[in-house]
Design a protein around this motif. Structure first.
Motif, PDB file in Angstrom:
ATOM      1  N   ILE A  54      12.883  60.512  77.350  1.00  0.00           N
ATOM      2  CA  ILE A  54      13.759  59.502  77.942  1.00  0.00           C
ATOM      3  C   ILE A  54      12.870  58.465  78.624  1.00  0.00           C
ATOM      4  O   ILE A  54      12.012  58.815  79.440  1.00  0.00           O
ATOM      5  CB  ILE A  54      14.708  60.130  78.984  1.00  0.00           C
ATOM      6  N   VAL A  55      13.066  57.212  78.308  1.00  0.00           N
ATOM      7  CA  VAL A  55      12.307  56.128  78.920  1.00  0.00           C
ATOM      8  C   VAL A  55      13.285  55.244  79.702  1.00  0.00           C
ATOM      9  O   VAL A  55      14.152  54.608  79.112  1.00  0.00           O
ATOM     10  CB  VAL A  55      11.557  55.282  77.875  1.00  0.00           C
ATOM     11  N   ILE A  56      13.146  55.249  81.026  1.00  0.00           N
ATOM     12  CA  ILE A  56      13.987  54.390  81.853  1.00  0.00           C
ATOM     13  C   ILE A  56      13.144  53.199  82.287  1.00  0.00           C
ATOM     14  O   ILE A  56      12.124  53.357  82.954  1.00  0.00           O
ATOM     15  CB  ILE A  56      14.532  55.152  83.077  1.00  0.00           C
ATOM     16  N   LEU A  57      13.580  52.025  81.867  1.00  0.00           N
ATOM     17  CA  LEU A  57      12.794  50.820  82.129  1.00  0.00           C
ATOM     18  C   LEU A  57      13.686  49.731  82.718  1.00  0.00           C
ATOM     19  O   LEU A  57      14.900  49.860  82.762  1.00  0.00           O
ATOM     20  CB  LEU A  57      12.106  50.341  80.846  1.00  0.00           C
ATOM     21  N   ILE A  98      12.463  68.177  76.937  1.00  0.00           N
ATOM     22  CA  ILE A  98      12.869  66.847  77.403  1.00  0.00           C
ATOM     23  C   ILE A  98      11.840  66.357  78.409  1.00  0.00           C
ATOM     24  O   ILE A  98      11.305  67.137  79.211  1.00  0.00           O
ATOM     25  CB  ILE A  98      14.287  66.885  78.035  1.00  0.00           C
ATOM     26  N   ALA A  99      11.519  65.070  78.354  1.00  0.00           N
ATOM     27  CA  ALA A  99      10.563  64.473  79.282  1.00  0.00           C
ATOM     28  C   ALA A  99      11.115  63.129  79.734  1.00  0.00           C
ATOM     29  O   ALA A  99      11.924  62.510  79.037  1.00  0.00           O
ATOM     30  CB  ALA A  99       9.191  64.300  78.630  1.00  0.00           C
ATOM     31  N   LEU A 100      10.679  62.687  80.908  1.00  0.00           N
ATOM     32  CA  LEU A 100      11.189  61.448  81.497  1.00  0.00           C
ATOM     33  C   LEU A 100      10.036  60.540  81.890  1.00  0.00           C
ATOM     34  O   LEU A 100       9.165  60.935  82.666  1.00  0.00           O
ATOM     35  CB  LEU A 100      12.043  61.771  82.727  1.00  0.00           C
ATOM     36  N   ILE A 133      12.703  59.198  70.948  1.00  0.00           N
ATOM     37  CA  ILE A 133      12.575  58.324  72.111  1.00  0.00           C
ATOM     38  C   ILE A 133      13.928  57.687  72.404  1.00  0.00           C
ATOM     39  O   ILE A 133      14.520  57.043  71.540  1.00  0.00           O
ATOM     40  CB  ILE A 133      11.511  57.238  71.878  1.00  0.00           C
ATOM     41  N   MET A 134      14.395  57.894  73.627  1.00  0.00           N
ATOM     42  CA  MET A 134      15.662  57.329  74.067  1.00  0.00           C
ATOM     43  C   MET A 134      15.371  56.339  75.201  1.00  0.00           C
ATOM     44  O   MET A 134      14.939  56.739  76.280  1.00  0.00           O
ATOM     45  CB  MET A 134      16.597  58.438  74.576  1.00  0.00           C
ATOM     46  N   LYS A 135      15.580  55.059  74.937  1.00  0.00           N
ATOM     47  CA  LYS A 135      15.272  54.030  75.932  1.00  0.00           C
ATOM     48  C   LYS A 135      16.533  53.602  76.678  1.00  0.00           C
ATOM     49  O   LYS A 135      17.527  53.208  76.061  1.00  0.00           O
ATOM     50  CB  LYS A 135      14.630  52.809  75.268  1.00  0.00           C
ATOM     51  N   ILE A 136      16.452  53.674  78.000  1.00  0.00           N
ATOM     52  CA  ILE A 136      17.557  53.275  78.868  1.00  0.00           C
ATOM     53  C   ILE A 136      17.079  52.111  79.727  1.00  0.00           C
ATOM     54  O   ILE A 136      16.119  52.248  80.492  1.00  0.00           O
ATOM     55  CB  ILE A 136      18.013  54.449  79.748  1.00  0.00           C
TER      56      ILE A 136
END
Length: 303
Positions: free
Chosen positions: A10-13, A98-100, A194-197
């Motif tokens: 999970i990529v929170i940008l 899962i990784a953040l 890859i899940m980009k939020i």
């Protein structure tokens, strides 16, 4: 970017000041996972206030990687971050699937998600030589040298950015090849999904949050932090909004009030640049940071 397994990064940008820190803490606590920080300045231990690094209390809530782990003199690059972050991600995926990762540094995020060109690491001798030449000969001379050695890169490089010009010349001199020859821009396959939020707010709200955050940084002691690192102001790690403006104040080029005004203005400019960069990526799903339940549901239902 999907892979055949269930492992997900999970990529929170989002832009500076949007509220990534608290959102990431909530997500990390919900899934009981650490935060892999993707901020090229929060990684330096000497700059906690000016980079809005996670506080001691926040780091006690959730384990963070790459916060305050280097010092200003340490050489570090996006390609080095790619290797270091992928090692942490691999371990995290093995343990929990899962990784953040979170941050606002576009190059760091791209390095992990898409890969970065395999440009050689510059050795100490070459780096010191080019640093001395920049001081003695000046940037215009080096820009002209780059035009002769690598005319293709000369056409696209930011000629007012000494770091970009010098790094290209370092590669030219160390390898005997052009910097351009190493730039393939090939996207690397990753063995995980890859899940980009993306986090965003209305523009005026972002402006107001940035202005108030700068005022809060000043109350927390940003001026004192900048004075402490002022003797090292030549380092690229300090070519950063918040420090450049205060260095100008220390040098007598402006008043403190003018410096703070410039910090706010330049931070807003950087925020707009970040959004322009992120908006090019059609894989990002955008949310308001205030909608934490919606974000958690999106992640959970996408697993």
């Amino acid at each position: 970017m999907a892979s055949s397994n269930k492992n997900t990064l999970i990529v929170i940008l989002g832009p500076t000041g949007v509220g990534k820190t608290e959102t990431c803490l909530r997500v990390a606590e919900y899934f009981h996972i650490p935060i892999i920080n993707a901020d090229s300045r929060q990684i330096f231990a000497e700059l906690p206030i000016g980079t809005a690094a996670p506080t001691v209390e926040q780091q006690l809530r959730v384990k963070h990687f790459f916060v305050g782990s280097l010092h200003l003199e340490d050489y570090y690059s996006a390609s080095m971050y790619e290797q270091d972050a992928l090692a942490v991600i691999e371990q995290q995926l093995q343990e929990q699937g899962i990784a953040l990762m979170s941050g606002g540094s576009m190059m760091y995020i791209d390095a992990v998600c898409n890969g970065i060109d395999d440009i050689p690491t510059v050795n100490d001798e070459t780096r010191e030589t080019m640093k001395r030449r920049l001081q003695e000969e000046g940037l215009p001379t080096l820009v002209e040298e780059l035009r002769q050695l690598d005319p293709e890169h000369y056409q696209i490089v930011d000629k007012n950015n000494p770091r970009r010009v010098v790094h290209a010349l370092e590669i030219c001199h160390q390898t005997g090849k052009t910097y351009t020859s190493f730039r393939t821009n090939q996207v690397k396959e990753r063995p995980f999904r890859i899940m980009k939020i993306g986090l965003n707010r209305p523009r005026e709200e972002l402006y107001d949050r940035i202005n108030r955050r700068v005022d809060e940084m000043m109350r927390q002691g940003l001026e004192e932090e900048a004075r402490h690192v002022y003797p090292k102001r030549h380092l690229n790690s300090l070519n950063t909004v918040g420090y450049r403006e205060l260095f100008d104040y220390f040098d007598g080029h402006c008043t403190l009030e003018e410096a703070v005004f410039k910090i706010k203005s330049n931070t807003r400019c950087y925020m707009r640049k970040q959004l322009t960069w992120f908006k090019k990526d059609g894989t990002i799903r955008w949310f308001s940071p205030d909608n934490i339940e919606e974000i958690l549901n999106y992640i959970t239902n996408s697993q």
